[in-house]
Design a protein around this motif. Sequence first.
Motif, mmCIF file in Angstrom:
data_model
loop_
_atom_site.group_PDB
_atom_site.id
_atom_site.type_symbol
_atom_site.label_atom_id
_atom_site.label_comp_id
_atom_site.label_asym_id
_atom_site.label_seq_id
_atom_site.Cartn_x
_atom_site.Cartn_y
_atom_site.Cartn_z
ATOM 1 N N SER A 1 -1.614 -24.779 17.644
ATOM 2 C CA SER A 1 0.068 -24.585 17.537
ATOM 3 C C SER A 1 0.720 -25.305 16.463
ATOM 4 C CB SER A 1 0.555 -24.707 18.923
ATOM 5 O OG SER A 1 2.145 -24.625 18.834
ATOM 6 N N ASP A 2 0.506 -26.491 16.251
ATOM 7 C CA ASP A 2 1.144 -27.168 14.741
ATOM 8 C C ASP A 2 0.907 -26.558 13.878
ATOM 9 O OD1 ASP A 2 2.083 -29.216 16.907
ATOM 10 O OD2 ASP A 2 0.495 -30.525 16.531
ATOM 11 N N VAL B 1 4.603 -25.269 23.910
ATOM 12 C CA VAL B 1 3.116 -24.970 24.346
ATOM 13 C C VAL B 1 3.013 -26.291 25.499
ATOM 14 C CG1 VAL B 1 1.055 -25.760 23.568
ATOM 15 C CG2 VAL B 1 2.102 -23.797 22.480
ATOM 16 N N GLN B 2 3.788 -27.450 24.984
ATOM 17 C CA GLN B 2 3.731 -28.594 25.912
ATOM 18 C C GLN B 2 4.265 -28.188 27.197
ATOM 19 O OE1 GLN B 2 4.201 -32.561 24.005
ATOM 20 N NE2 GLN B 2 4.350 -31.131 22.015
ATOM 21 N N ASN C 1 -6.941 -31.867 21.946
ATOM 22 C CA ASN C 1 -6.259 -30.834 22.422
ATOM 23 C C ASN C 1 -6.090 -29.941 21.483
ATOM 24 O OD1 ASN C 1 -4.241 -29.310 23.712
ATOM 25 N ND2 ASN C 1 -3.227 -31.248 24.582
ATOM 26 N N VAL D 1 -2.720 -27.631 20.951
ATOM 27 C CA VAL D 1 -1.679 -28.285 20.440
ATOM 28 C C VAL D 1 -1.984 -28.213 19.166
ATOM 29 C CG1 VAL D 1 -0.350 -30.355 20.420
ATOM 30 C CG2 VAL D 1 -1.262 -29.587 22.634
ATOM 31 N N THR D 2 -3.119 -28.528 18.562
ATOM 32 C CA THR D 2 -3.316 -28.520 17.057
ATOM 33 C C THR D 2 -3.238 -27.262 16.424
ATOM 34 O OG1 THR D 2 -4.989 -30.487 17.515
ATOM 35 C CG2 THR D 2 -4.838 -29.310 15.340
ATOM 36 N N VAL E 1 -6.410 -24.888 28.075
ATOM 37 C CA VAL E 1 -6.161 -26.156 27.592
ATOM 38 C C VAL E 1 -7.164 -27.219 27.794
ATOM 39 C CG1 VAL E 1 -4.587 -28.177 27.406
ATOM 40 C CG2 VAL E 1 -3.618 -25.786 27.340
ATOM 41 N N TYR F 1 4.880 -36.291 28.018
ATOM 42 C CA TYR F 1 5.679 -35.428 27.324
ATOM 43 C C TYR F 1 7.194 -36.109 27.261
ATOM 44 C CZ TYR F 1 9.275 -31.774 26.397
ATOM 45 O OH TYR F 1 10.533 -31.062 25.859
ATOM 46 N N SER G 1 5.480 -25.767 19.148
ATOM 47 C CA SER G 1 4.828 -26.864 19.629
ATOM 48 C C SER G 1 5.407 -27.542 21.114
ATOM 49 C CB SER G 1 4.920 -27.975 18.701
ATOM 50 O OG SER G 1 4.141 -27.297 17.686
ATOM 51 N N GLN G 2 6.728 -27.445 21.025
ATOM 52 C CA GLN G 2 7.472 -27.906 22.288
ATOM 53 C C GLN G 2 7.209 -26.883 23.469
ATOM 54 O OE1 GLN G 2 9.300 -30.469 23.517
ATOM 55 N NE2 GLN G 2 8.994 -31.818 21.602
#
Length: 511
Positions: free
Chosen positions: A282-283, A293-294, A276, A279-280, A36, A123, A290-291
């Motif tokens: 994953s979106d 992953v965070q 990031n 995250v992109t 990440v 978060y 997405s959640q």
Amino acid sequence: MSQDNGTPRRLQKGVLSVPNGIALAAAAMAPVLAVVLNAPAAAPVAGSAIPLSFLIAFIACAFVGNTVVQFARRLPSAGSFYTFNSRGLGPAAGFFTGWLFWIGYAVLAPGLFTAFGAFVHDYVAGTFNTDVPWWIFSLMGMVLVFGLSARSIKASVRVDLLLLGIEVVIFLVLGLVAIAKAGPGNSAVFFSPSSSPTGVSGVGLGVVFGILSFIGFDAAATLGEETRDPRRNVPRAVMGALGAVGVFYVFEMYALAAGYGLNSPSKLAAFLQDPNPFVTLSDRVTPWLSQPVQLAAIAGLFSCFLAIVNTTVRVMFSMGRDQVLPRSLGSVHPTWHSPLTAIVVQTVFTVVIGLGVGAWLGPGPTGAYGFTGAIGTVAIVVVYLASNIALIRYFWKDAERSVLKHVVLPALGVVALAYPLYAVAQPGQSYPYNLVLPIVIIWVVLGLALFLRYRAVSPDKIAALGSFLAEDDVPLDEQPEALLGARASSLQEPTVDELDRVHPHDDSGRA
């Protein structure tokens, strides 16, 4: 277990297995956190050749992994490189190895302390629209790390293993889906130097960030005194962690490159501006992840934090037991079998430095985490370089010497690590990274002063460095001459403390 005025001086034997060691080492590398944070850092120089850079870094670290394995088979100890280099290069090198290895790992903890608080803060703020100061979450994480470290190494590595399993599975699912949906984005060009904006040199700079991602793979070596059959199982744990995480890195870097479409100039340009990209990604391809992953990133931070603390305190414990650091650091809790004093000291250090540097530079990845990580990396890579040289010297006249394992591979390890060390420590860095090299040099100078003092007033401390090994039963012909002489004169059985101190150094640095 040896005793010193009723205080245990040995860690609990045989309580850990190979999976436990793999869990600690893998957690110390923080595979999810590494991809990440280090993928965006490597992207400007490596371009779409990021998978190639991480593959080369994997190979380079495998050379150092060979060194750890070869030493661990002979010298299982909580001291790890501290013990290895003491025996391979002599007491002076062992002292400075311990001095650098200690601060190298110790200073990583404050950065992880601040980053954990920052990630949880972001978060909570984004999910619940609640603004809680980052340092509150950092202190909460520190309390959990302290409790687990003090109570049981076995509980600690079980938590590491659980968190690792969850976060790695989440990112593997993301990677698989990204590759499956990539279509024309899948390409072998990502493993070609021509994919880097500056060719081979860009790939080489990308390797720096790849190697930074592997820092911590050796953590399992510090469990030499607590692992069952350490001469066999510690090497398995080291190579198991290095191999598993290395494959994970290369796979995730390829999934990122393919899923993001980095073989397209326009998408590569967008990628270079993305703070990031995972995250992109994953979106785009798995919005339902997405959640998770965070949360996986937060879990990765905590497991790394826990692993780094457990690794650091075992180095402190070994140096305290050898009386290079205060003797109290070499004590073990009689019930929990943990180096509790070392844990308390490391906890105080982490909180004080973490809060201070976090307030100064900010708690995020580009603040305290990056700064303390750079200091730790310089110190640890120097130790890695010295260990490769130590392995060559240790086995040079050994009847079991293998030219490949004991000469060629460690020599390649020296070459592979030289450039990354230069890239991190070279002059002309931007503020505050221009302070990294002076800080390490100041630490070395302080160590030199302490070493000269010990050599003048307590030479026996220097001579005994790295002498504690995992086994209590030492063959008669490998016991120190002084101990054998004492047995002959007193006709008494040696004490456990006496048996602990084995394998004195001769002029060649070999036992």
